[in-house]
Write a protein that holds these residues in place. Structure first.
Motif, short mmCIF file in Angstrom:
data_model
loop_
_atom_site.label_atom_id
_atom_site.label_comp_id
_atom_site.label_asym_id
_atom_site.label_seq_id
_atom_site.Cartn_x
_atom_site.Cartn_y
_atom_site.Cartn_z
N GLY A 295 0.91 -1.14 -0.23
CA GLY A 295 -0.23 -0.48 0.47
C GLY A 295 1.00 1.16 -0.06
O GLY A 295 0.76 2.54 -0.41
N ALA A 296 1.91 1.24 0.49
CA ALA A 296 3.08 2.10 0.43
C ALA A 296 4.14 2.37 -0.53
O ALA A 296 4.57 2.86 -0.62
CB ALA A 296 4.19 2.01 1.97
N PRO A 413 3.77 -3.15 -8.19
CA PRO A 413 2.77 -2.62 -8.64
C PRO A 413 2.51 -0.69 -8.28
O PRO A 413 2.14 -0.94 -7.75
CB PRO A 413 2.06 -3.76 -8.98
N LEU A 414 2.03 -0.09 -9.41
CA LEU A 414 2.07 1.14 -8.86
C LEU A 414 -0.63 0.40 -8.34
O LEU A 414 -1.11 1.32 -7.60
CB LEU A 414 1.71 2.30 -9.85
N ILE A 415 -0.76 -0.44 -9.65
CA ILE A 415 -1.63 -0.27 -9.01
C ILE A 415 -2.13 -2.41 -9.38
O ILE A 415 -1.43 -2.73 -10.42
CB ILE A 415 -2.80 -0.24 -10.46
N LEU A 429 -5.17 6.56 -5.76
CA LEU A 429 -4.13 7.25 -5.70
C LEU A 429 -3.55 8.95 -5.52
O LEU A 429 -4.94 9.49 -5.65
CB LEU A 429 -3.56 7.18 -8.07
N THR A 430 -2.42 8.41 -5.58
CA THR A 430 -2.28 10.01 -5.21
C THR A 430 -1.80 11.60 -6.13
O THR A 430 -1.65 10.30 -7.28
CB THR A 430 -0.88 10.64 -4.16
N PRO A 431 -1.84 12.50 -6.22
CA PRO A 431 -1.71 13.33 -7.46
C PRO A 431 -0.39 12.47 -8.08
O PRO A 431 -0.16 12.94 -8.99
CB PRO A 431 -2.06 14.28 -6.55
N GLN A 436 2.09 9.91 -12.22
CA GLN A 436 2.65 8.57 -13.37
C GLN A 436 1.82 7.68 -13.88
O GLN A 436 2.36 7.30 -15.05
CB GLN A 436 3.44 7.88 -11.35
N PHE A 437 0.75 7.38 -13.24
CA PHE A 437 0.22 6.77 -14.61
C PHE A 437 0.05 7.11 -15.87
O PHE A 437 -0.10 7.10 -16.74
CB PHE A 437 -1.28 6.39 -13.59
#
Ligand SMILES: C[S@@+](CC[C@H](N)C(=O)[O-])C[C@H]1O[C@@H](n2cnc3c(N)ncnc32)[C@H](O)[C@@H]1O
Length: 564
Positions: A295-296, A413-415, A429-431, A436-437
């Motif tokens: 998660g982090a 993974p980011l997601i 997602l944070t800004p 990044q996405f």
């Protein structure tokens, strides 16, 4: 379901005589038909009820028949209307048969709707229900449903294809320029003919050249020089250009592209993309203690990991020299031109001493281009840098000689999700993560899907039952088995929740790091939207043939294959 998947499934199923899952459009069409049937049934039922209430004697003459008919009409109506829910519950259907039939025709038995179970009764033109307790519908029993699905897929193909080729607009422009239809004033605009003919779907239309409309601020006829069709990218025609007006065009990119073509200016204008991998997400697999908590994983921070492993220890920020004048293609150039300049300057401030030459080049280029178009500043992990690639967009290049078995990247993974829950995950997602996405290249066979879905489709790795999106790993381009060889392998460790990229051979400094997305060129085109340019799979087997016509021809072949 993506268009091509639908088409292929439909085609395969048709060939094998198997049932085909109907498209959404077919479902809608069925719904439309069901509603028509419901209306018919309602009228029939109302008529019967009216007759019954009027004390029509025919009941006693032929009670069973009327009872049956009446029942059929009402049961049918109520069942059919369960989808339109506008018909009041039918009365007078309380005998045993009725119960059987009612249960058979309960709404749940129609979920998902199965139109083929219904048929018009030619004798009395009433709708009858022909239940079969053993029968389980897969929604594709009758040929009309199949035909309708095919029709929908076909129209889907031509619609998408129209969008892909931009022919609709090209034709309109052509007609406008010929004064055949009303339109805006074209006098201040230059038009470019690329000599292309129409695709086979439109063969009934006499072939016309495709017209591209481009606005030139300078209005100089020579500005059109140097444009040529390069191929297809992200569902659009890509034109390469080499024009003295590049600087002006760059500044007017949105105006210039006029929605018809995406102009690839990578050779002169570097991609405005800053990939800042999460240091915490890139650690050696041997250093699991420093793995971030789940998660982090993707919290953006410029700090290096606490105890980085030896081979991944150096987090250099490298300002990539992008004076490369080779004809690279880059979807990122246009797609990411909105990348905030502040990111670039922020990262530029921490340029490593080891890349002074790149810095000076950057400074020189920066002078020439507006701040918003400054060259990319890419953070890397010491083993490789992310730079424009001749294969397309960005790619990863070895910063040092690498031995077989060296770990190049370990990334969380980011997601990690599936298409169904993608939006929820994106919303979390944070800004910074979102940026990044957004910076990733997107592609989806159906150009109408959202950009988020395009990014997801073009970049995910299979990670068990779910798919994972990795911001750094997404920059690895594809190669087939021969030169330029696929030189990197990857593996997702479900227990650790990390993707590891490992060298599968010796890699010389400066070589592009390449993984395999799959073996079939067609699959690569259909799934990722590119015809592989690596020589391993025959990307260069067309010798002197113009790459533009090769790509166009291959695209046409693909459509022919779909249609045959
Ligand atoms: C996962 S991304 C790879 C990184 C990408 N180049 C970028 O700039 O973000 C996949 C895209 O890269 C391009 N690409 C990767 N390998 C390629 C190859 N062998 N030939 C042509 N294009 C390639 C295609 O545009 C593809 O859709």
């Amino acid at each position: 379901m993506p268009l091509f998947e639908r088409i292929i499934r439909a085609g395969l199923a048709k060939a094998n005589g198997e049932p085909v899952k109907r498209s959404k459009e077919a479902e809608l069409a069925d719904k439309h038909d069901r509603e028509a049937l419901a209306k018919k049934a309602r009228n029939a039922a109302e008529e019967f009820i009216r007759e019954a209430e009027n004390g029509d004697d025919s009941t006693s003459d032929d009670g069973s028949a009327l009872g049956t008919n009446k029942f059929k009409a009402t049961a049918t109506s109520s069942t059919l209307l369960s989808s339109s829910s506008s018909f009041p519950a039918a009365s007078g259907a309380s005998d045993e048969d009725d119960e059987d039939e009612s249960s058979a025709s309960s709404p749940s038995s129609l979920s998902p709707p199965t139109a083929p179970l219904w048929a018009g009764n030619s004798d009395n033109d009433k709708i009858v229900y022909a239940p079969d307790s053993d029968y389980e519908s897969d929604g594709s029993e009758t040929s009309w449903a199949q035909l309708r699905a095919d029709e929908c897929v076909r129209s889907e193909v031509s619609r998408s294809h129209g969008m892909l080729s931009g022919l609709g607009r090209a034709e309109l422009l052509q007609e406008r320029s010929a004064g055949l239809v009303a339109g805006g004033d074209l006098t201040n605009k230059r038009r470019l003919r690329n000599g292309r003919t129409l695709h086979h779907q439109r063969e009934h239309v006499p072939p016309k050249p495709c017209v591209v409309e481009i606005e030139y601020p300078a209005g100089d006829p020579s500005a059109a020089d140097g444009f040529r069709l390069w191929g297809f990218k992200e569902g659009k025609r890509v034109y390469k250009l080499d024009s003295p007006y590049l600087a002006v065009l760059r500044a007017n990119l949105v105006k210039t592209a006029v929605g018809l073509c995406y102009i690839d200016i990578a050779a002169e204008c570097p991609p405005q993309i800053v990939t800042v991998p999460t240091p915490a997400a890139i650690v050696s697999p041997t250093d699991q203690s420093s793995l971030p908590a789940p998660g982090a994983a993707s919290a953006t921070s410029a700090k290096p990991p606490v105890e980085p492993a030896a081979d991944l220890a150096t987090f250099e920020t490298v300002t990539t020299a992008t004076t490369d004048k080779t004809e690279t293609t880059s979807s990122a150039a246009a797609a990411h031109s909105a990348q905030p300049a502040v990111e670039s300057s922020k990262s530029a401030a921490s340029v490593s001493a080891s890349d002074k030459s790149a810095q000076s080049t950057t400074a020189a280029v920066s002078k020439a281009v507006p701040p918003s178009l400054a060259p990319p500043t890419l953070e890397v992990n010491g083993m490789f840098a992310i730079r424009p690639s001749a294969l397309g967009g960005l790619g990863c290049f070895a910063l040092k000689d690498i031995s077989r078995g060296d770990h190049l990247l370990v990334e969380r993974p980011l997601i990690r999700t599936n298409m169904l829950h993608l939006q929820e995950e994106i919303d979390r997602l944070t800004p910074d993560q979102r940026a990044q996405f957004d910076s990733l290249t997107g592609y989806h066979p159906d150009p109408r899907v959202s950009r988020d879905a395009q990014i997801w489709t073009a970049n995910t790795f299979v990670t068990g039952e779910l798919e994972g999106l990795f911001v750094v790993a997404s920059r690895f381009n594809h190669a087939c088995t021969e030169s330029p060889a696929q030189n990197v392998g990857y593996r997702y460790d479900r227990q650790l929740g990390v993707l590891t990229m490992t060298a599968v051979g010796r890699i010389k400094k400066g070589t592009e790091l390449l993984i395999s997305y799959g073996k079939s060129r067609r699959m690569l085109h259909e799934r990722f939207g590119f015809w592989c340019l690596c020589s391993g799979c025959g990307g260069d087997m067309y010798g002197d043939e113009d790459p533009a016509s090769v790509q166009e021809r291959l695209t046409e072949e693909m459509y022919k294959r779909i249609w045959s």
